[in-house]
Design a protein around this motif. Structure first.
Motif, PDB file in Angstrom:
ATOM      1  N   TYR A  79       0.669  -1.189  -0.104  1.00  0.00           N
ATOM      2  CA  TYR A  79      -0.015  -0.118   0.039  1.00  0.00           C
ATOM      3  C   TYR A  79       0.849   1.335  -0.062  1.00  0.00           C
ATOM      4  O   TYR A  79       0.457   2.146  -0.549  1.00  0.00           O
ATOM      5  N   ARG A  80       2.150   1.173   0.701  1.00  0.00           N
ATOM      6  CA  ARG A  80       2.807   2.203   0.954  1.00  0.00           C
ATOM      7  C   ARG A  80       3.846   2.491  -0.169  1.00  0.00           C
ATOM      8  O   ARG A  80       4.906   3.253  -0.004  1.00  0.00           O
ATOM      9  N   SER A  81       4.066   1.437  -0.963  1.00  0.00           N
ATOM     10  CA  SER A  81       5.214   1.572  -2.005  1.00  0.00           C
ATOM     11  C   SER A  81       5.249   2.730  -2.514  1.00  0.00           C
ATOM     12  O   SER A  81       4.235   3.391  -2.944  1.00  0.00           O
ATOM     13  N   PRO A  82       6.458   3.293  -2.883  1.00  0.00           N
ATOM     14  CA  PRO A  82       6.674   4.602  -3.549  1.00  0.00           C
ATOM     15  C   PRO A  82       6.527   4.432  -5.002  1.00  0.00           C
ATOM     16  O   PRO A  82       5.968   5.644  -5.810  1.00  0.00           O
ATOM     17  N   PRO A 102      -8.789  -3.186   6.803  1.00  0.00           N
ATOM     18  CA  PRO A 102      -8.297  -1.573   6.107  1.00  0.00           C
ATOM     19  C   PRO A 102      -8.532  -1.378   4.672  1.00  0.00           C
ATOM     20  O   PRO A 102      -8.877  -0.276   4.298  1.00  0.00           O
ATOM     21  N   TYR A 103      -7.915  -2.251   4.150  1.00  0.00           N
ATOM     22  CA  TYR A 103      -7.674  -1.999   2.864  1.00  0.00           C
ATOM     23  C   TYR A 103      -8.768  -2.406   1.684  1.00  0.00           C
ATOM     24  O   TYR A 103      -9.172  -1.756   0.947  1.00  0.00           O
ATOM     25  N   VAL A 104      -9.468  -3.551   2.172  1.00  0.00           N
ATOM     26  CA  VAL A 104     -11.089  -3.853   1.505  1.00  0.00           C
ATOM     27  C   VAL A 104     -11.807  -2.939   1.447  1.00  0.00           C
ATOM     28  O   VAL A 104     -12.472  -2.400   0.727  1.00  0.00           O
ATOM     29  N   SER A 105     -11.940  -2.506   2.915  1.00  0.00           N
ATOM     30  CA  SER A 105     -13.025  -1.555   3.106  1.00  0.00           C
ATOM     31  C   SER A 105     -12.783   0.007   2.395  1.00  0.00           C
ATOM     32  O   SER A 105     -13.645   0.341   2.140  1.00  0.00           O
ATOM     33  N   GLU A 106     -11.535   0.264   2.357  1.00  0.00           N
ATOM     34  CA  GLU A 106     -11.341   1.542   1.403  1.00  0.00           C
ATOM     35  C   GLU A 106     -11.517   1.174  -0.037  1.00  0.00           C
ATOM     36  O   GLU A 106     -12.049   2.257  -0.460  1.00  0.00           O
ATOM     37  N   ALA A 107     -11.199   0.081  -0.455  1.00  0.00           N
ATOM     38  CA  ALA A 107     -11.517  -0.425  -1.913  1.00  0.00           C
ATOM     39  C   ALA A 107     -13.097  -0.308  -2.144  1.00  0.00           C
ATOM     40  O   ALA A 107     -13.413   0.226  -3.295  1.00  0.00           O
ATOM     41  N   SER A 144       1.589   9.519  -1.231  1.00  0.00           N
ATOM     42  CA  SER A 144       1.424   9.988   0.225  1.00  0.00           C
ATOM     43  C   SER A 144       0.135  10.941   0.361  1.00  0.00           C
ATOM     44  O   SER A 144      -0.463  10.839   1.631  1.00  0.00           O
ATOM     45  N   LEU A 145       0.222  11.693  -0.703  1.00  0.00           N
ATOM     46  CA  LEU A 145      -0.905  12.727  -0.362  1.00  0.00           C
ATOM     47  C   LEU A 145      -2.379  12.172  -0.267  1.00  0.00           C
ATOM     48  O   LEU A 145      -3.232  12.536   0.299  1.00  0.00           O
ATOM     49  N   LEU A 146      -2.593  11.122  -1.304  1.00  0.00           N
ATOM     50  CA  LEU A 146      -3.826  10.381  -1.231  1.00  0.00           C
ATOM     51  C   LEU A 146      -4.152   9.702  -0.031  1.00  0.00           C
ATOM     52  O   LEU A 146      -5.331   9.529   0.505  1.00  0.00           O
ATOM     53  N   ARG A 147      -2.936   9.055   0.705  1.00  0.00           N
ATOM     54  CA  ARG A 147      -3.215   8.465   2.075  1.00  0.00           C
ATOM     55  C   ARG A 147      -3.596   9.423   3.191  1.00  0.00           C
ATOM     56  O   ARG A 147      -4.514   9.255   3.733  1.00  0.00           O
ATOM     57  N   GLN A 148      -3.046  10.753   3.009  1.00  0.00           N
ATOM     58  CA  GLN A 148      -3.167  11.698   3.939  1.00  0.00           C
ATOM     59  C   GLN A 148      -4.584  12.136   3.536  1.00  0.00           C
ATOM     60  O   GLN A 148      -5.411  12.467   4.784  1.00  0.00           O
ATOM     61  N   THR A 149      -5.097  12.404   2.565  1.00  0.00           N
ATOM     62  CA  THR A 149      -6.538  12.925   2.120  1.00  0.00           C
ATOM     63  C   THR A 149      -7.508  11.606   2.830  1.00  0.00           C
ATOM     64  O   THR A 149      -8.512  12.409   3.145  1.00  0.00           O
ATOM     65  N   ALA A 150      -7.039  10.538   2.874  1.00  0.00           N
ATOM     66  CA  ALA A 150      -8.227   9.509   3.267  1.00  0.00           C
ATOM     67  C   ALA A 150      -8.400   9.635   4.830  1.00  0.00           C
ATOM     68  O   ALA A 150      -9.366   9.419   5.480  1.00  0.00           O
ATOM     69  N   GLU A 151      -7.364  10.287   5.547  1.00  0.00           N
ATOM     70  CA  GLU A 151      -7.401  10.288   6.892  1.00  0.00           C
ATOM     71  C   GLU A 151      -7.740  11.682   7.582  1.00  0.00           C
ATOM     72  O   GLU A 151      -7.999  11.923   8.603  1.00  0.00           O
ATOM     73  N   ASN A 152      -8.033  12.511   6.511  1.00  0.00           N
ATOM     74  CA  ASN A 152      -8.449  13.990   6.949  1.00  0.00           C
ATOM     75  C   ASN A 152      -9.627  14.341   6.215  1.00  0.00           C
ATOM     76  O   ASN A 152     -10.406  13.599   5.480  1.00  0.00           O
TER      77      ASN A 152
END
Length: 265
Positions: free
Chosen positions: A96-99, A148-153, A213-221
């Protein structure tokens, strides 16, 4: 390159990691998890690789957890069980966090943990005959690390249904739910993925990593959080002065390819 459970194929800017336990339908055990995590971490540091593809040898993508592994885990101490479970959580987080963008190449079954692998990837392409499912409750288990991953998808509402019912999910339904981005005939699977990889390689490597990274932060905010909205303004301001942005804008006005695209030709 080959490990005891994986095949790794490099072609230009793309690395394909093949789960290579076809006799077990590429089921996950501690060895697969360890080797896959290590391979993903290694590829993340290779500048020549722009895209990672996760695939399965044989007739299935990944049938979930190896039941022999689950049987062994039932005899572990509490500490051993936590460490064992944490290894799978680390693998999913690594994907999930691979660059680098990670594409799931799905054919056949992608069940339980296999469905978690799909959800952790950035893009999922499946054949029309692929099948998915969250089968854990029928074995007295829960889809804890993949939730966490399937729920997000697919969204929490759909997650409730398919976690509790453990029913099979067709490829078409997986596409409707948003788990899969593209559905293709089996003989078009690799061509579709190659085309996607080519598109992904056009992006600036650091911009892609920062966008993930931005998209991960967007999901958390939330857009109701003024501090987060201010942070997004700071992020674009910082990006504009970076080397990639300067090269990208200069290339646009000079009507030429930016340097990172020249590297993949």
């Amino acid at each position: 390159m080959q490990t005891s459970t994986l095949l790794i194929e490099r072609k230009r800017h793309t690395a394909t990691i093949w789960l290579n336990r076809p006799e077990r339908h590429n089921a996950l055990d501690e060895h697969v998890i360890r080797e896959l995590t290590h391979s993903l971490q290694q590829l993340a540091g290779e500048t020549a690789i722009r895209v990672i593809v996760l695939a399965g040898c044989g007739t299935s993508f990944c049938a979930g957890a190896d039941l022999d592994w689950m049987r062994r885990a039932a005899t572990f101490t509490a500490t051993q069980n936590r460490e064992d479970a944490q290894a799978l959580a680390t693998l999913l987080k690594t994907i999930y966090r691979s660059p680098k963008p990670v594409i799931a190449r799905i054919h056949g079954a992608a069940m339980a943990g296999g469905m978690g692998l799909v959800a952790a990837c950035d893009i999922a392409v499946a054949t029309e005959q692929a099948v998915f499912g969250l089968s854990e409750v029928r074995l007295g288990l829960i889809p804890a690390t993949i939730a966490p991953y399937v729920s997000e998808a697919i969204g929490l509402r759909a997650m409730r249904r398919y976690t509790l019912s453990a029913e099979r999910i067709s490829a078409d339904k997986a596409w409707q739910l948003g788990l899969v981005h593209e559905l293709v005939p089996a003989d078009a699977l690799d061509a579709c993925i190659e085309k996607l990889a080519q598109q992904l390689a056009l992006g600036a490597p650091q911009a892609i990593a920062n966008s993930k990274s931005l998209l991960r932060q967007t999901a958390e905010n939330s857009t109701a959080d003024d501090s987060w909205l201010a942070e997004t303004a700071s992020l674009i301001a910082q990006t504009r002065t970076g080397a990639e942005a300067q090269e990208g804008l200069a290339a646009f006005f000079d009507k030429r390819r930016p340097a990172w695209q020249e590297e993949t030709r």
